[in-house]
Motif scaffolding. Sequence first.
Motif, PDB file in Angstrom:
ATOM      1  N   ASP B  11       0.860  -1.178   0.000  1.00 34.18           N
ATOM      2  CA  ASP B  11       0.000   0.000   0.000  1.00 34.18           C
ATOM      3  C   ASP B  11       0.892   1.221   0.000  1.00 34.18           C
ATOM      4  O   ASP B  11       1.897   1.259   0.709  1.00 34.18           O
ATOM      5  N   HIS B  13       0.149   4.087   1.102  1.00 37.43           N
ATOM      6  CA  HIS B  13      -0.104   4.941   2.256  1.00 37.43           C
ATOM      7  C   HIS B  13       0.524   4.313   3.501  1.00 37.43           C
ATOM      8  O   HIS B  13       0.080   3.265   3.957  1.00 37.43           O
ATOM      9  N   VAL B  15       0.366   5.176   6.543  1.00 35.05           N
ATOM     10  CA  VAL B  15      -0.540   5.087   7.689  1.00 35.05           C
ATOM     11  C   VAL B  15      -1.354   3.801   7.622  1.00 35.05           C
ATOM     12  O   VAL B  15      -1.665   3.177   8.642  1.00 35.05           O
ATOM     13  N   TRP B  16      -1.678   3.381   6.413  1.00 34.89           N
ATOM     14  CA  TRP B  16      -2.449   2.155   6.261  1.00 34.89           C
ATOM     15  C   TRP B  16      -1.592   0.921   6.585  1.00 34.89           C
ATOM     16  O   TRP B  16      -2.030  -0.005   7.268  1.00 34.89           O
ATOM     17  N   SER B  18       1.110   0.734   8.520  1.00 35.36           N
ATOM     18  CA  SER B  18       1.380   0.621   9.959  1.00 35.36           C
ATOM     19  C   SER B  18       0.101   0.249  10.701  1.00 35.36           C
ATOM     20  O   SER B  18       0.133  -0.465  11.700  1.00 35.36           O
ATOM     21  N   GLY B  19      -1.040   0.716  10.162  1.00 42.33           N
ATOM     22  CA  GLY B  19      -2.318   0.375  10.770  1.00 42.33           C
ATOM     23  C   GLY B  19      -2.562  -1.122  10.732  1.00 42.33           C
ATOM     24  O   GLY B  19      -2.931  -1.743  11.736  1.00 42.33           O
ATOM     25  N   ALA B  22      -0.402  -2.903  13.176  1.00 37.74           N
ATOM     26  CA  ALA B  22      -0.804  -2.702  14.569  1.00 37.74           C
ATOM     27  C   ALA B  22      -2.082  -3.450  14.920  1.00 37.74           C
ATOM     28  O   ALA B  22      -2.273  -3.881  16.049  1.00 37.74           O
ATOM     29  N   GLU B  23      -2.976  -3.607  13.936  1.00 42.02           N
ATOM     30  CA  GLU B  23      -4.320  -4.052  14.288  1.00 42.02           C
ATOM     31  C   GLU B  23      -4.621  -5.515  14.022  1.00 42.02           C
ATOM     32  O   GLU B  23      -5.543  -6.067  14.604  1.00 42.02           O
ATOM     33  N   ASP B  55      -3.130  -2.821  -2.234  1.00 41.36           N
ATOM     34  CA  ASP B  55      -3.985  -1.680  -2.540  1.00 41.36           C
ATOM     35  C   ASP B  55      -4.232  -1.642  -4.055  1.00 41.36           C
ATOM     36  O   ASP B  55      -3.332  -1.938  -4.839  1.00 41.36           O
ATOM     37  N   LYS B 102     -11.731  -0.778   2.462  1.00 41.58           N
ATOM     38  CA  LYS B 102     -10.922  -0.372   3.595  1.00 41.58           C
ATOM     39  C   LYS B 102     -11.722   0.120   4.799  1.00 41.58           C
ATOM     40  O   LYS B 102     -11.201   0.200   5.899  1.00 41.58           O
TER      41      LYS B 102
END
Lengths: 366, 211
Positions: B11, B13, B15-16, B18-19, B22-23, B55, B102
């Motif tokens: 991806d 992005h 932020v995506w 790392s998201g 993390a999740e 993505d 997403k």
Amino acid sequence: MQGLDDGLDAAVRVFRTAAWVWLAAVSALSFASVEQPLAVAAGVGVAGAITAAWWLPAPWSALPPPGWRPGLVGAELVTGALLVAGDDWVLDQQRPQSFGGVWPLAGVLAVAVRSGSRPAAAIGLGFGAARGVGEVLADRGEWSASRVLAICSTGVLFALAGWAAAWAAQRLRTAERIVARTEARAEVAAELHDGVLQTLAVVQRRSADDDLVRLARSQEAALRRYLAGPELTDTGEVAVDVLLRATAAEASDRFGLRVEIAAVPPLPALGADVATAVRGAVREGLANVAKHAGADRAVVFAEAEGPRLVVSIRDHGAGFDPGTVRERGLDASVRRRVTAVGGAVDVRSRPGAGTTLTLELPLEDA
Amino acid sequence: MTARIKVLVADDHAVWRSGMRAELGEAFWVVGEAEDAATAIRLAHELRPDVVAADLRMPEGGGLRVAAELSDEFPVVILTVSETHDDLLEAIGAGAVGYLVKSSTVAEIGAGLAAAARGEPVFSASLAALVLGDFARSARTPDGKPVKALSTREREVLRLVARGLTYRTVGEELYIAERTVENHVRNILEKLRLNRRDELIRWAAKRGLDE
């Protein structure tokens, strides 16, 4: 901007050719009675050669070269000036038409398109002066105010035509630039929105702050509604998928419900009445899912089946027994809207197995 | 304890990416991150993940290229912010096992990736609707008769999935096993892929003749 200028050049080329055909026809018809038949033949011949040269391919290519050809424009302007100046000499004074006709204007327009209004207007005035010089040289006796005025008006007319053509070309160029810029901006906007949607999705997922999550959800809904595009089509009808996406975004904003749209393409456009019924019924259906089913997501399905539009709302929530208060409530609020436009409603549910609300709407009167 | 599912996240992005890391939680192990299609393809061969989450819109070819180049070896799931992107079906046709929007919850994304890692299609209602429309379209074009048309049963399955039913409820509705529903879905995807490939070849051949 290349395409626009080439187009204008081509337009001038067509104008020049038409003007030359007219010039040649008039000259041929009056050939026997003019004072200087040789000069007329020479003028028509040279103007014809220049007109043809604009159509001929350049030595290095198979097509007429686009754009500015200074040598040709120069020859054209000189010839045009000579035609205007020779008017009085080759024709007798009583003749109402002028020798060159509108052919000399082609040179002025060629300059106008490529060099702008000032040079074009100056050349137009120059043609007026050429006519004045021509009349002095031809020396046909008596100068009157009307003769001077006629000479002046020749200059003013050529100058005005050149100036106006250049102004119009300039406006076209500006318009084209604006269109190109708008298109570029739309592309950038789509890219940006992609990024913003990503960020909003992550915020909703990762933030522990309820207010922030709600704000992100509401912003996402607004952005999706905007991205879905205008609901009204060119013919004033309503695009079904856009309507459903907008209604879904609204439900997601109001109730935090996540709605998946399963729209089978192609979907027809709806008339205003059916569109209003669909919007109201789907809004009610989704509100019902959010308030009573205890589900956090729903699927809205839409497909055109022959003369009917089938729309269904499915949730995997609590469900209910047929005949209960909840069914009657849903039935009343949705059925009223749908039957008003000649449609039908079907509610299927079992406790624990979710609910499917199906609407069938006629497409005929759309 | 079963082995954790190895995921490659592609991806552009950050932020995506790392998201996801993390999740996704205990059941998953994000073995690599790529910010464009070329890197994703290289990393997949290096790291051998169980599933690739790509993505749709990325530099150097996006999810379409990732699906085209990796789907023979790895299950590729497309991630998208909007299911209205017209290249989504292209990516599925190129071999992706499905897509995830997403804005879905972590649980849904996790379930989708786990299903893909097991070799199951990730088939949502909206994808079913797109596929239904695509088969109808190719049946309509005069010279584009699809090599593989859907059977009546497959169309029934597809329509029920598009309406939002789970495989289990589709099975109950049609009196067939959940497993059978899943097989139907797999066959439908395979037919879609064959038709797309065929369309592409025909298109290329036609272009070749015209030139």
